[in-house]
Write an enzyme that holds these catalytic residues in place. Structure first.
Site, mmCIF file in Angstrom:
data_model
loop_
_atom_site.group_PDB
_atom_site.id
_atom_site.type_symbol
_atom_site.label_atom_id
_atom_site.label_comp_id
_atom_site.label_asym_id
_atom_site.label_seq_id
_atom_site.Cartn_x
_atom_site.Cartn_y
_atom_site.Cartn_z
ATOM 1 N N TYR A 168 0.833 -1.202 0.000
ATOM 2 C CA TYR A 168 0.000 0.000 0.000
ATOM 3 C C TYR A 168 0.872 1.258 0.000
ATOM 4 C CZ TYR A 168 -2.991 3.794 1.511
ATOM 5 O OH TYR A 168 -3.622 5.006 1.589
ATOM 6 N N ARG A 212 1.871 9.117 12.610
ATOM 7 C CA ARG A 212 1.495 10.401 13.216
ATOM 8 C C ARG A 212 -0.002 10.662 13.125
ATOM 9 N NH1 ARG A 212 3.146 14.982 9.472
ATOM 10 N NH2 ARG A 212 1.228 14.184 8.534
ATOM 11 N N ARG A 225 -10.445 5.387 8.378
ATOM 12 C CA ARG A 225 -9.400 4.919 7.455
ATOM 13 C C ARG A 225 -8.372 4.165 8.283
ATOM 14 N NH1 ARG A 225 -7.292 10.017 4.335
ATOM 15 N NH2 ARG A 225 -7.523 10.966 6.385
ATOM 16 N N PHE A 285 15.810 19.647 -1.664
ATOM 17 C CA PHE A 285 14.411 19.300 -1.882
ATOM 18 C C PHE A 285 14.096 17.911 -1.313
ATOM 19 C CE2 PHE A 285 11.304 17.103 -4.589
ATOM 20 C CZ PHE A 285 10.196 17.930 -4.452
#
Length: 412
Positions: A168, A212, A225, A285
């Protein structure tokens, strides 16, 4: 910019917070004038201010490609996340989403707040997508197609095993890592990274978010969920939602620690990926979110507050990470510091203590062997009291000056 109490408690955050605030204002002024690009960058700042900030340092063509890639996947994620959409409507949209990005007229109303605006005006994103170079378009289409199919699969499938969990996370985040690697390569600035390392970059971030966001996800209306794998949580409780109840606090923290230990598996791959990057802008980044992830895991570990509210790094520490992350020495230092912080919280009586300590020691060994630990500033070790006192005095003087300036009589 941060509450006064927090700044006084961590006065050395002040300069980094000030720099961050100025950088955000500068980034907001760089929004392109064209309506479709203006919408895309404005929306990017709304759905993720930190991402909208770090993306600014990329070159124009790559920055535009990454911006659109991010918004396309945010839109796809909005469809997946909206639990009010019937499955028979949602699944076909997810599977066909890679074709919708070529259609300037397509939109689909779902989500809430800024995400609803994104979906209602998705034609702006499609218009911008069609202006990208062909290699960028192909990379975005490929990842969107694979991610949509993976999301559709898990609409009808529970996350039962750890393998399911990894699969997933691969679909919703590992593929983001693969896509970014393709975009970096298409820009001509980087070699093409391996799929395994790219996948780990995504999994480390995604697993951190899943840990989290437990309470937000379990309380989702109209339907919870559930992303924590049954193979892990069933060792501690009968139902995943049982973790949020106070009477299960001991089991909840043990399960949380098990989840964090699982996420730590990807840390060394992430360090390797970042060490191979050549372009400074691309490096920053990539590195800033990874340091935020290891920092968040350190805060979440052994912390019952994960099941009571929101646990996240304070804004001042986030500002420090953004300001200080410029070299691999900074990455090694941050991973070492936060792994030390996490290690100090390990309870020897925790069922997974041995495994957790082993993974932390492997991370620390990698950081030490780099030979760069003495070339960075620490995120954990507090500055000496003289420096703290000086910063408090400077801060108070700045506040007083700002107040007097704002209230100075207007002599006209």
């Amino acid at each position: 910019m941060g509450t006064l109490g927090t700044i006084l408690k961590h006065p050395d955050d002040f300069y980094s917070l000030l720099k961050l605030k100025m950088a955000v204002r500068h980034a907001e002024k760089q929004i392109p004038p064209e309506p479709h690009w203006g919408f895309c960058y404005t929306m990017l700042h709304k759905v993720s201010r930190s991402f909208g900030l770090v993306i600014q340092q990329l070159g124009t063509d790559l920055r535009n490609a990454v911006c659109i890639f991010y918004l396309v996947l945010r839109a796809l994620d909005t469809v997946e996340d909206d639990t009010s959409i019937p499955t028979d409507v949602k699944v076909p949209i997810l599977i066909a989403f890679h074709r919708h990005i070529y259609d300037r007229e397509w939109h689909f109303s779902c989500g809430t707040k800024e995400y609803k605006i994104l979906m209602d005006q998705f034609h702006h994103v499609s218009t911008a997508f069609l202006e990208l170079g062909k290699s960028y378009q192909e990379a975005i289409e490929d990842i969107t197609k694979r991610m949509g199919a993976g999301m559709a699969k898990f609409i009808c499938k529970e996350v039962e095993t750890i393998d399911d969990y990894d699969e997933y996370c691969h679909y919703v985040a590992g593929l983001v890592g693969l896509g970014l690697s393709k975009l970096f390569h298409a820009s001509g600035k980087e070699d093409l990274a391996s799929d395994d390392l790219s996948n780990s970059m995504g999994l480390f971030l995604q697993k951190t978010n899943i840990i989290r966001d437990y309470l937000e996800d379990i309380n989702e209306i109209p339907k919870s969920r559930m992303f924590w794998p049954r193979q892990i949580w069933s060792r501690y409780v009968n139902k995943l939602e049982d973790l949020k109840y106070e009477e299960n606090s001991v089991q909840a923290v043990q399960c949380l620690n098990d989840m964090v230990t699982n996420a730590l598996l990807h840390a060394e791959d992430c360090i390797k990926y970042m060490s191979d990057l050549q372009d400074l802008a691309i490096f920053r980044f990539c590195a800033i979110p990874q340091i935020m992830a290891i920092g968040t895991l350190a805060l979440c570990y052994n912390n019952i507050e994960v099941f009571r509210g929101v646990v996240k790094m304070r804004r001042g520490l986030t500002a420090k990470v953004i300001a200080r992350t410029n070299t691999m020495a900074d990455v090694y230092g941050a991973f070492f510091d936060f792994s030390c912080m996490l290690k100090s919280k390990v309870d020897k009586n925790d069922p997974n203590a041995t495994k957790t300590l082993s993974r932390l020691e492997a991370i620390q060994k990698t950081c030490r062997e780099s030979g760069l630990l003495n070339k960075r500033k620490s995120y954990i070790i507090r500055s000496d009291s003289i420096f703290n006192s000086l910063m408090i005095i400077i801060f108070i003087l700045v506040v007083i000056f700002a107040y007097l300036s704002a209230n100075r009589p207007n002599n006209q």
